[in-house]
Design a protein around this motif. Structure first.
Motif, PDB file in Angstrom:
ATOM      1  N   ASN A   1      17.977  84.250  63.261  1.00  0.00           N
ATOM      2  CA  ASN A   1      18.530  84.417  61.922  1.00  0.00           C
ATOM      3  C   ASN A   1      18.900  83.039  61.409  1.00  0.00           C
ATOM      4  OD1 ASN A   1      18.482  87.309  61.541  1.00  0.00           O
ATOM      5  ND2 ASN A   1      19.949  87.378  63.219  1.00  0.00           N
ATOM      6  N   ILE A   2      18.282  82.664  60.294  1.00  0.00           N
ATOM      7  CA  ILE A   2      18.438  81.327  59.750  1.00  0.00           C
ATOM      8  C   ILE A   2      19.073  81.428  58.374  1.00  0.00           C
ATOM      9  CG2 ILE A   2      17.164  79.235  59.115  1.00  0.00           C
ATOM     10  CD1 ILE A   2      14.875  80.601  60.900  1.00  0.00           C
ATOM     11  N   SER A   3      20.006  80.563  58.092  1.00  0.00           N
ATOM     12  CA  SER A   3      20.629  80.523  56.775  1.00  0.00           C
ATOM     13  C   SER A   3      19.650  79.902  55.781  1.00  0.00           C
ATOM     14  CB  SER A   3      21.913  79.698  56.825  1.00  0.00           C
ATOM     15  OG  SER A   3      22.372  79.449  55.512  1.00  0.00           O
ATOM     16  N   ALA A   4      19.522  80.511  54.601  1.00  0.00           N
ATOM     17  CA  ALA A   4      18.643  79.969  53.565  1.00  0.00           C
ATOM     18  C   ALA A   4      19.105  78.582  53.131  1.00  0.00           C
ATOM     19  CB  ALA A   4      18.605  80.912  52.372  1.00  0.00           C
ATOM     20  N   ASN A   5      20.389  78.291  53.293  1.00  0.00           N
ATOM     21  CA  ASN A   5      20.918  76.977  52.923  1.00  0.00           C
ATOM     22  C   ASN A   5      20.487  75.883  53.882  1.00  0.00           C
ATOM     23  OD1 ASN A   5      22.289  78.108  50.744  1.00  0.00           O
ATOM     24  ND2 ASN A   5      24.058  78.591  52.008  1.00  0.00           N
ATOM     25  N   SER A   6      19.995  76.261  55.065  1.00  0.00           N
ATOM     26  CA  SER A   6      19.624  75.249  56.063  1.00  0.00           C
ATOM     27  C   SER A   6      18.196  74.750  55.892  1.00  0.00           C
ATOM     28  CB  SER A   6      19.802  75.809  57.479  1.00  0.00           C
ATOM     29  OG  SER A   6      18.849  76.828  57.731  1.00  0.00           O
TER      30      SER A   6
ATOM     31  N   LYS B   1      14.895  81.423  45.002  1.00  0.00           N
ATOM     32  CA  LYS B   1      16.235  82.007  44.912  1.00  0.00           C
ATOM     33  C   LYS B   1      16.305  83.155  45.903  1.00  0.00           C
ATOM     34  CE  LYS B   1      17.037  80.740  40.151  1.00  0.00           C
ATOM     35  NZ  LYS B   1      17.339  81.199  38.800  1.00  0.00           N
ATOM     36  N   PHE B   2      17.166  83.018  46.894  1.00  0.00           N
ATOM     37  CA  PHE B   2      17.295  84.028  47.932  1.00  0.00           C
ATOM     38  C   PHE B   2      18.359  85.045  47.548  1.00  0.00           C
ATOM     39  CE2 PHE B   2      15.486  80.392  50.098  1.00  0.00           C
ATOM     40  CZ  PHE B   2      14.507  80.972  50.892  1.00  0.00           C
ATOM     41  N   ILE B   3      18.037  86.342  47.673  1.00  0.00           N
ATOM     42  CA  ILE B   3      19.004  87.418  47.441  1.00  0.00           C
ATOM     43  C   ILE B   3      19.940  87.473  48.641  1.00  0.00           C
ATOM     44  CG2 ILE B   3      19.299  89.916  47.152  1.00  0.00           C
ATOM     45  CD1 ILE B   3      17.952  88.709  44.742  1.00  0.00           C
ATOM     46  N   ASP B   4      19.347  87.571  49.793  1.00  0.00           N
ATOM     47  CA  ASP B   4      20.084  87.594  51.054  1.00  0.00           C
ATOM     48  C   ASP B   4      19.951  86.196  51.637  1.00  0.00           C
ATOM     49  OD1 ASP B   4      21.216  88.093  53.494  1.00  0.00           O
ATOM     50  OD2 ASP B   4      19.762  89.586  54.134  1.00  0.00           O
ATOM     51  N   GLN B   5      21.046  85.541  51.908  1.00  0.00           N
ATOM     52  CA  GLN B   5      21.009  84.166  52.408  1.00  0.00           C
ATOM     53  C   GLN B   5      20.545  84.078  53.863  1.00  0.00           C
ATOM     54  OE1 GLN B   5      21.435  81.275  50.575  1.00  0.00           O
ATOM     55  NE2 GLN B   5      21.313  82.775  48.932  1.00  0.00           N
ATOM     56  N   ASN B   6      20.131  85.213  54.421  1.00  0.00           N
ATOM     57  CA  ASN B   6      19.678  85.255  55.805  1.00  0.00           C
ATOM     58  C   ASN B   6      18.158  85.387  55.846  1.00  0.00           C
ATOM     59  OD1 ASN B   6      20.039  85.431  58.656  1.00  0.00           O
ATOM     60  ND2 ASN B   6      19.690  87.620  58.508  1.00  0.00           N
ATOM     61  N   ILE B   7      17.511  84.490  56.546  1.00  0.00           N
ATOM     62  CA  ILE B   7      16.073  84.556  56.768  1.00  0.00           C
ATOM     63  C   ILE B   7      15.879  84.995  58.211  1.00  0.00           C
ATOM     64  CG2 ILE B   7      13.914  83.256  56.870  1.00  0.00           C
ATOM     65  CD1 ILE B   7      15.251  81.283  54.864  1.00  0.00           C
TER      66      ILE B   7
END
Length: 166
Positions: A18-23, A30-36
């Motif tokens: 699980n990767i943060s979209a901010n990383s 534009k990510f809805i869920d900040q989790n990739i």
């Protein structure tokens, strides 16, 4: 996100990251869920390291016809070959190939993930396949309200451009 090459060499199957979209680097997504979510398997073949799996994330998209925002769940296949830089020729097709120097012990996937997600965005996203778009006269969303605007037969939306002299 860094993966240690020794872990790939040992092999793993369907491991979830699980990767943060901010990383990851910003590519305008534009990510809805900040989790990739990254579901991958890794193994080695000869001197190559192979990573296969899927990226799953939710992004925001704007309909090309009515300009409404829509959430899209993306499931993007990923296949990476990590090779030694000394051996350039590749037998792999439809695969991203990453070349390493001999000293590297891990691989950072952040740039690759950002690129794959950005490149898989739809070019002309639609909110639904039968989207009616915006009225060319009043600008109202024709999916929500029917307007009584009428465009004269002899008037097209590009007629004013025809009046421009070269």
């Amino acid at each position: 996100m860094k993966i240690i090459l020794a872990d790939i060499k040992s092999g793993f199957n369907n491991k979830i990251f699980n990767i943060s979209a901010n990383s990851i680097p910003d590519r305008g997504t534009k990510f809805i869920d900040q989790n990739i979510k990254l579901l991958i398997s890794g193994y080695s073949k000869k001197d190559d390291y192979i990573i296969k799996g899927q990226i799953e994330t939710q992004i925001e998209s704007v309909c090309a016809r009515c300009l409404e925002k829509k959430s899209i769940t993306q499931r993007i296949p990923i296949k990476l070959i990590i090779k030694n830089k000394d051996y350039i020729e590749s037998e792999y097709v439809n695969t991203e190939v990453i070349y390493l120097t001999k000293n590297e012990e891990n691989i950072n996937l952040n740039l690759i993930l950002a690129d794959l997600i950005a490149l898989s965005r739809p070019i002309k996203p639609l909110c639904k396949s039968i989207c009616k778009g915006l009225c060319i006269v009043c600008g109202k969303n024709k999916n929500e309200i029917l307007c009584n605007c009428q465009v004269p037969r002899n008037q097209e939306i590009w007629n004013k451009l025809k009046t421009i002299n070269n």
